[in-house]
Design an enzyme around this catalytic site. Structure first.
Site, PDB file in Angstrom:
ATOM      1  N   ASP A  81      -0.569  16.595 -10.029  1.00  0.00           N
ATOM      2  CA  ASP A  81      -1.167  16.473  -8.703  1.00  0.00           C
ATOM      3  C   ASP A  81      -0.299  17.237  -7.685  1.00  0.00           C
ATOM      4  O   ASP A  81       0.912  17.019  -7.611  1.00  0.00           O
ATOM      5  CB  ASP A  81      -1.234  14.975  -8.350  1.00  0.00           C
ATOM      6  CG  ASP A  81      -1.990  14.684  -7.075  1.00  0.00           C
ATOM      7  OD1 ASP A  81      -2.934  15.437  -6.751  1.00  0.00           O
ATOM      8  OD2 ASP A  81      -1.650  13.689  -6.404  1.00  0.00           O
ATOM      9  N   SER A 210      -8.615   7.131  -0.912  1.00  0.00           N
ATOM     10  CA  SER A 210      -8.342   5.721  -0.603  1.00  0.00           C
ATOM     11  C   SER A 210      -8.675   5.486   0.860  1.00  0.00           C
ATOM     12  O   SER A 210      -8.272   6.261   1.725  1.00  0.00           O
ATOM     13  CB  SER A 210      -6.855   5.400  -0.803  1.00  0.00           C
ATOM     14  OG  SER A 210      -6.482   5.538  -2.146  1.00  0.00           O
TER      15      SER A 210
HETATM   16  O1  G3H Z   1      -1.099  13.375  -2.711  1.00  0.00           O
HETATM   17  C1  G3H Z   1      -0.212  12.540  -2.677  1.00  0.00           C
HETATM   18  C2  G3H Z   1      -0.214  11.471  -3.690  1.00  0.00           C
HETATM   19  O2  G3H Z   1      -0.638  10.264  -3.100  1.00  0.00           O
HETATM   20  C3  G3H Z   1       1.153  11.353  -4.305  1.00  0.00           C
HETATM   21  O3  G3H Z   1       2.089  10.936  -3.372  1.00  0.00           O
HETATM   22  O4  G3H Z   1       3.942  12.581  -3.431  1.00  0.00           O
HETATM   23  O5  G3H Z   1       4.331  10.198  -2.705  1.00  0.00           O
HETATM   24  O6  G3H Z   1       3.881  10.739  -5.108  1.00  0.00           O
HETATM   25  P1  G3H Z   1       3.666  11.130  -3.670  1.00  0.00           P
HETATM   26  P1  13P Z   2      -4.897   8.673  -1.181  1.00  0.00           P
HETATM   27  O1  13P Z   2      -3.546   8.673  -0.515  1.00  0.00           O
HETATM   28  O2  13P Z   2      -5.979   8.532  -0.151  1.00  0.00           O
HETATM   29  O3  13P Z   2      -4.990   7.683  -2.261  1.00  0.00           O
HETATM   30  O4  13P Z   2      -5.091  10.132  -1.816  1.00  0.00           O
HETATM   31  C1  13P Z   2      -4.497  10.440  -3.061  1.00  0.00           C
HETATM   32  C2  13P Z   2      -4.573  11.897  -3.383  1.00  0.00           C
HETATM   33  O5  13P Z   2      -5.332  12.668  -2.824  1.00  0.00           O
HETATM   34  C3  13P Z   2      -3.679  12.381  -4.453  1.00  0.00           C
HETATM   35  O6  13P Z   2      -3.774  13.769  -4.617  1.00  0.00           O
HETATM   36 ZN    ZN Z   3      -4.041  14.854  -2.821  1.00  0.00          ZN
HETATM   37 NA    NA Z   4      -6.428   8.094   2.149  1.00  0.00          NA
END
Ligand code: G3H
Ligand code: 13P
Ligand code: ZN
Ligand code: NA
Length: 283
Positions: A81, A210
């Site tokens: 991701d 979310s």
């Molecule tokens: O896009 C962001 C995701 O919610 C992952 O967040 O970089 O804090 O793991 P993080």
């Molecule tokens: P949320 O923070 O809305 O759950 O989005 C997650 C996301 O886009 C991870 O790439």
């Molecule tokens: Zn994202």
């Molecule tokens: Na969100």
């Protein structure tokens, strides 16, 4: 074994539903995702951010996800991701991720195209699929005003050009969602999404999902979204359950008594999302 994301999204396109992509950081969340997917008979994507990889270690993430996939009775994929560099994508491909995101959205258009193509060249040779991003998906702290929409949101014509110049497998778009918790109720730009989907014949990815009302997510799916990313809602459920155990028993010292209910709470949230996305029963 871990399955290809491309294949899952192709089937989602045929069935007009979306596959849930849920962020993983630890064993309990990996288990929650598989338990939810099995209970709902749904295909599912586990995704790890660079932060998750830094926290757990890339080998642990891969080991947990591939073990889960090997035992699961439903298809499970593992995706990077928001990879922000060629090197990060290569590390994930090498270790066995079945999909990577190269997020060049902060770069000027032509540089985003060049970076995406560099990742695609290696990914193609290994059967790994690639997601790219065009436009700026908000962070919680960014308050995008209506008059700034054109500067931040994905331009449909640019999306068409980007896909033509890359041949990328999936495209993340900015249409009004943001990562993290929302202050108010997010307003999605559906006309823009419809235009993009009309010009871009690949699966569209909705980030920041979310906190987006179920009906809005479903409208986005109706218009062509095939992968929906969820992290924050899992964090909320997981942490609230931990907090509840600790608040109600200050003497609790067994991590299993804290993390067990958290895993169960995460499973429930993921099951609900899978039903909203229409992927229940599609495994
Ligand atoms: O896009 C962001 C995701 O919610 C992952 O967040 O970089 O804090 O793991 P993080
Ligand atoms: P949320 O923070 O809305 O759950 O989005 C997650 C996301 O886009 C991870 O790439
Ligand atoms: Zn994202
Ligand atoms: Na969100």
């Amino acid at each position: 074994p871990l399955v290809s994301v491309k294949e899952l999204l192709q089937r989602a396109e045929e069935g007009k539903y979306a596959v849930g992509a849920f962020n993983v950081n630890n064993m309990e969340i990996v288990q929650a995702i598989v338990a939810a997917a099995e209970a709902e008979r749904a295909p599912v994507i586990m995704q790890a951010s660079q932060g998750a990889i830094k926290y757990a270690g890339i080998e642990y993430i891969y080991a947990l996800a591939s073990l889960a996939a090997g035992r699961a009775s439903v298809p499970v994929a593992l995706h990077l991701d928001h990879g922000t560099s060629f090197e990060q994508c290569m590390k994930c491909i090498r270790v066995g991720f079945t999909s990577v995101m190269i997020d060049g959205s902060k770069l000027p258009l032509e540089e985003n195209i060049a970076l995406t193509n560099k990742v695609l060249e290696v990914a193609r040779a290994t059967g790994v699929s690639v997601e790219a991003e065009l436009g700026k998906i908000g962070g919680t702290e960014d308050d995008i005003h209506v008059d700034e929409k054109d500067a931040f949101f994905t331009d449909p014509e640019e999306a068409r050009y980007f896909v033509e110049k890359t041949g990328v497998d999936a495209l993340a778009v900015a249409i009004g969602t943001a990562h993290g918790q929302y202050k108010g109720i997010p307003q999605l730009d559906f006309p823009r999404l419809e235009k993009i989907a009309g010009l871009v014949k690949i699966p569209i990815v909705l980030h920041g999902s979310s906190g987006v009302p179920d009906e809005a997510v479903q409208e986005a799916i109706r218009l062509g979204v095939r992968k929906v990313n969820i992290d924050t809602n899992i964090r909320e459920a997981f942490t609230a359950a931990c907090r509840q155990v600790l608040d109600s028993n200050a003497k609790e010292i067994d991590p299993r008594k804290v993390l067990g209910p958290a895993r169960e709470a995460a499973t429930q949230v993921i099951r609900e999302k899978i039903r909203v996305f229409g992927s229940a029963g599609k495994a």
